[in-house]
Design a protein around this motif. Structure first.
Motif, short mmCIF file in Angstrom:
data_model
loop_
_atom_site.label_atom_id
_atom_site.label_comp_id
_atom_site.label_asym_id
_atom_site.label_seq_id
_atom_site.Cartn_x
_atom_site.Cartn_y
_atom_site.Cartn_z
N THR A 221 0.83 -1.22 0.00
CA THR A 221 0.00 0.00 0.00
C THR A 221 0.86 1.27 0.00
OG1 THR A 221 -0.17 -0.27 2.39
CG2 THR A 221 -2.04 -1.01 1.07
N ILE A 222 2.04 1.18 0.64
CA ILE A 222 2.90 2.37 0.74
C ILE A 222 3.49 2.76 -0.63
CG2 ILE A 222 5.14 1.21 1.19
CD1 ILE A 222 3.90 3.98 3.43
N LEU A 223 3.45 1.80 -1.59
CA LEU A 223 4.13 2.05 -2.88
C LEU A 223 3.56 3.24 -3.63
CD1 LEU A 223 4.60 -1.61 -4.16
CD2 LEU A 223 6.36 -0.07 -3.23
N ARG A 224 2.28 3.51 -3.44
CA ARG A 224 1.67 4.63 -4.16
C ARG A 224 2.24 5.99 -3.68
NH1 ARG A 224 -0.32 8.69 -5.19
NH2 ARG A 224 -2.28 9.21 -6.23
N LEU A 225 2.97 5.97 -2.55
CA LEU A 225 3.58 7.21 -2.06
C LEU A 225 5.02 7.36 -2.58
CD1 LEU A 225 2.19 7.13 1.60
CD2 LEU A 225 1.23 8.29 -0.39
N PHE A 226 5.48 6.39 -3.39
CA PHE A 226 6.81 6.49 -4.02
C PHE A 226 6.66 7.18 -5.39
CE2 PHE A 226 9.81 3.75 -1.62
CZ PHE A 226 8.94 3.32 -0.63
N ASP A 227 7.80 7.70 -5.89
CA ASP A 227 7.76 8.37 -7.19
C ASP A 227 8.01 7.40 -8.34
OD1 ASP A 227 7.35 11.05 -6.08
OD2 ASP A 227 9.25 10.59 -5.10
N LEU A 228 8.83 6.38 -8.09
CA LEU A 228 9.05 5.31 -9.08
C LEU A 228 8.98 3.98 -8.36
CD1 LEU A 228 12.30 6.52 -10.96
CD2 LEU A 228 9.97 6.49 -11.90
N VAL A 229 8.38 2.98 -9.01
CA VAL A 229 8.36 1.63 -8.43
C VAL A 229 8.86 0.66 -9.50
CG1 VAL A 229 6.93 -0.19 -7.42
CG2 VAL A 229 6.37 2.21 -6.97
N PHE A 241 -5.91 -7.89 3.74
CA PHE A 241 -6.38 -7.25 4.98
C PHE A 241 -7.60 -7.96 5.57
CE2 PHE A 241 -4.41 -3.52 2.69
CZ PHE A 241 -3.22 -3.63 3.37
N SER A 242 -8.59 -8.28 4.72
CA SER A 242 -9.81 -8.90 5.26
C SER A 242 -9.48 -10.25 5.90
CB SER A 242 -10.85 -9.09 4.16
OG SER A 242 -11.10 -7.84 3.55
N HIS A 243 -8.57 -11.01 5.27
CA HIS A 243 -8.19 -12.31 5.83
C HIS A 243 -7.63 -12.15 7.24
CE1 HIS A 243 -8.18 -12.74 1.49
NE2 HIS A 243 -8.23 -14.05 1.62
N LEU A 244 -7.06 -10.97 7.51
CA LEU A 244 -6.43 -10.73 8.82
C LEU A 244 -7.36 -9.94 9.75
CD1 LEU A 244 -2.91 -9.77 7.45
CD2 LEU A 244 -3.45 -11.82 8.77
N GLY A 245 -8.59 -9.74 9.31
CA GLY A 245 -9.54 -8.95 10.13
C GLY A 245 -9.15 -7.48 10.18
N GLN A 246 -8.38 -7.04 9.17
CA GLN A 246 -7.89 -5.65 9.19
C GLN A 246 -8.43 -4.85 8.00
OE1 GLN A 246 -3.73 -5.23 10.27
NE2 GLN A 246 -3.74 -7.25 11.23
N THR A 247 -8.00 -3.62 7.92
CA THR A 247 -8.49 -2.70 6.88
C THR A 247 -7.30 -1.98 6.24
OG1 THR A 247 -8.87 -1.18 8.74
CG2 THR A 247 -10.80 -2.30 7.83
N PRO A 248 -7.51 -1.34 5.09
CA PRO A 248 -6.38 -0.72 4.36
C PRO A 248 -5.69 0.40 5.14
CG PRO A 248 -8.33 -0.86 2.98
CD PRO A 248 -8.77 -1.22 4.35
N GLU A 249 -4.40 0.57 4.84
CA GLU A 249 -3.62 1.65 5.46
C GLU A 249 -2.74 2.33 4.41
OE1 GLU A 249 -1.52 -0.84 4.31
OE2 GLU A 249 -1.93 -1.95 6.13
N ALA A 250 -1.88 3.22 4.88
CA ALA A 250 -0.94 3.97 4.02
C ALA A 250 -1.68 4.76 2.93
CB ALA A 250 0.12 3.05 3.41
N CYS A 251 -2.89 5.21 3.24
CA CYS A 251 -3.73 6.03 2.35
C CYS A 251 -4.28 5.25 1.17
CB CYS A 251 -2.97 7.28 1.82
SG CYS A 251 -2.34 8.31 3.11
N SER A 252 -4.13 3.91 1.18
CA SER A 252 -4.56 3.13 0.01
C SER A 252 -6.07 3.14 -0.17
CB SER A 252 -4.04 1.69 0.12
OG SER A 252 -4.54 1.08 1.29
#
Ligand SMILES: CCCCC/C=C/CC(=O)SCCNC(=O)CCNC(=O)[C@H](O)C(C)(C)COP(=O)(O)OP(=O)(O)OC[C@H]1O[C@@H](n2cnc3c(N)ncnc32)[C@H](O)[C@@H]1OP(=O)(O)O
Length: 363
Positions: A221-229, A241-252
Motif C-alpha cells: 500500500t505504501i508504494l503509491r507514495l513512491f515516485d518510481l516503483v 487485509f480482510s483475511h487478517l480482520g484488518q483494513t487498508p492503510e498507508a492512504c490506500s
C-alpha cells in the motif's frame, strides 16, 4: 588522547569539539547520540529538560541518551567525549583513499542497511530470514533513515529488501501481547502507523522502490507514495487485509481507487487478490517490470543515470506533483490509523493472527 588521573582539561574538550566539526565521515546515529549526550552532560550537567513527545523521535532519542547518563560527573563526561572523538579521528585518519563497502555503510541501524553512494541513498530492509517482516523497531529505524536521507546530499532515495522478499508486511508478532495490554498497544500502534506513513507523504526528494521480490500488506500500500516503483518479474503484490480482520492503510483506501478505479481496488483491498508484477504495472502501481535475472543491473544503471540530473530540479518537480494531495493524504492517514486501532482489538483480527502463529493459515 587517553584518560589521565586528572581527566581531560577544558582545553582538550574544546579542541575535541572543534575536531568533531572537521570530521569527514558520518560516525552513525549511535555514536552521534553518545557524543550529544556526553557533550550536554559535560556542559550542562544532568538532563534537565522535559521529555519530548513520543512521536518526536529524534529529540526523544537525544533526550533518552542524555537522561541515561544520570548523575555522571561533568569531568567524566568531558573525558568520555574527548576519548570518543579521539577514537573517531584516528579511525578516519587510517582510512584508505578508496572506501570499502563496509565503510560506506552507515552505522546505527540494526534492522536496515543504509548506504550512500553515487548520489543515491539506499535503505535496505534487512531481516531476510523473516521475509523482511516489519517490526516496531524497523518502522522506527525506517523513519530515522528517511529523516537522515531527506537531509543528506544525495539526489535519490531508494527502499529495497535484502533476500528473496521485498517485505512480508507488518510482523504479525507485533500483536502478540496479553489482553490487558491490547488497548494501549493498539493506541501506540496507531500513532506509530500514522507517523510512519506521514514520513512517506512528506518525503521531499524522489523516492524509489526497488521491489526485489514479493510484497505483502503495508509494503504494497505504501508504494503509491513512491515516485518510481521498479519490480522484478518475481515480485507479487498482495494485500490480505480482510483475511487478517484488518483494513487498508498507508492512504490506500483513497490512492488505490483513484489509481486503478474502485472495482480493481476492491479486488485487492477488500478481497485480497494477489497481483503479478505485470498486473500491478498494468494497474499503475508499478512503473516498470524487469526480468529477475537482470533486475539489479538494469535498475541500478538507470538510477545512477537519474542521480546525475540536477538535484534541485528533481526535488522541486517531485514536490509540485505531490503537494496538491498532501493535506488530504494526512487526513486519510489519520482516519485509517484510527480505524485500524479499533480493528486490532477485534476478535476477527486476534483470531487471524493466532491462526498464522499456530500455522493454521498461510497466505
Ligand atoms: C505499527 C503497526 C503498523 C501496522 C500496519 C499494518 C499493516 C498490515 C499488513 O502489513 S498485513 C500483512 C501482514 N503479513 C502477513 O500476513 C504475511 C504473513 N506471512 C506469510 O503468510 C508467509 O510467511 C509468507 C507467505 C510471507 C512466506 O511464506 P514462506 O513459506 O515462503 O516462508 P515462512 O512462512 O516459512 O517465513 C519464514 C519466516 O518468516 C516469518 N514471517 C514471514 N512473514 C512474517 C510476518 N509478516 N510476520 C511475522 N513473521 C513472519 C515466518 O513466521 C517464518 O518464521 P520462522 O522461520 O521462525 O517460522
Amino acid at each position: 588522547m587517553s584518560k589521565t588521573a586528572m581527566g581531560a582539561s577544558q582545553k582538550d574538550f574544546e579542541s575535541a569539539v572543534n575536531q568533531m566539526k572537521l570530521l569527514k565521515k558520518d560516525p552513525g546515529n549511535e555514536v552521534k547520540l553518545k557524543l550529544y549526550a556526553h557533550y550536554k552532560q559535560a556542559t550542562e550537567g544532568p538532563c534537565n529538560t522535559p521529555k519530548p513527545a513520543v512521536f518526536d523521535l529524534i529529540n526523544k532519542a537525544k533526550w533518552d541518551a542524555w537522561n541515561a547518563l544520570g548523575n555522571l560527573p561533568k569531568e567524566t563526561a568531558r573525558q568520555n567525549y574527548v576519548d570518543l572523538v579521539s577514537g573517531l579521528s584516528s579511525s578516519s585518519d587510517s582510512s584508505s583513499q578508496v572506501k570499502p563497502e563496509a565503510d560506506r555503510k552507515q552505522a546505527g541501524y540494526e534492522t536496515l542497511v543504509m548506504t550512500s553512494e553515487d548520489g543515491i541513498t539506499k535503505i535496505m530492509l534487512n531481516r531476510p530470514t523473516k521475509m523482511n517482516a516489519l517490526t516496531t523497531q524497523m518502522y522506527q529505524e525506517i523513519m530515522l533513515a528517511l529523516e537522515a536521507a531527506s537531509k543528506d546530499d544525495s539526489t535519490i532515495t531508494v527502499l529495497t529488501g535484502n533476500g528473496s522478499y521485498f517485505s512480508s508486511g507488518n510482523d504479525l508478532t507485533n500483536f502478540v501481547i496479553s489482553p490487558d495490554e491490547l488497548e494501549e498497544r493498539a493506541r501506540r500502534g496507531a500513532i506509530l502507523l500514522r507517523d510512519f506513513v506521514g514520513c512517506f507523504i512528506d518525503f521531499p526528494k524522489p523516492l524509489v522502490a526497488v521491489v526485489n521480490g514479493p510484497a505483502v500488506g503495508i509494503s504494497v500500500t505504501i508504494l503509491r507514495l513512491f515516485d518510481l516503483v521498479y519490480a522484478s518479474d518475481r515480485a507479487t503484490f498482495h494485500t490480505p487485509f480482510s483475511h487478517l480482520g484488518q483494513t487498508p492503510e498507508a492512504c490506500s483506501s483513497y490512492t488505490f481507487p483513484s489509481l486503478m478505479g474502485p472495482a480493481k481496488a476492491a479486488e485487492m483491498l477488500i478481497f485480497g487478490k494477489k497481483l503479478t508484477a505485470a498486473e500491478a504495472c498494468a494497474r499503475g502501481l508499478v512503473t516498470e517490470v524487469f526480468p529477475d535475472s537482470t533486475f539489479q543491473k538494469e535498475v541500478w544503471t538507470r538510477l545512477k543515470a537519474y542521480s546525475k540530473l540536477p538535484r534541485n530540479a528533481l526535488r522541486i518537480s517531485k514536490q509540485m506533483i505531490r503537494n496538491h494531495e498532501k493535506e488530504k493524504l494526512h487526513a486519510i492517514n489519520a482516519e485509517e490509523s484510527r480505524i485500524l486501532q479499533e480493528r486490532w482489538q477485534s476478535d476477527e483480527c486476534m483470531n487471524a493472527i493466532m491462526n498464522f502463529l499456530s500455522r493454521k493459515a498461510k497466505l
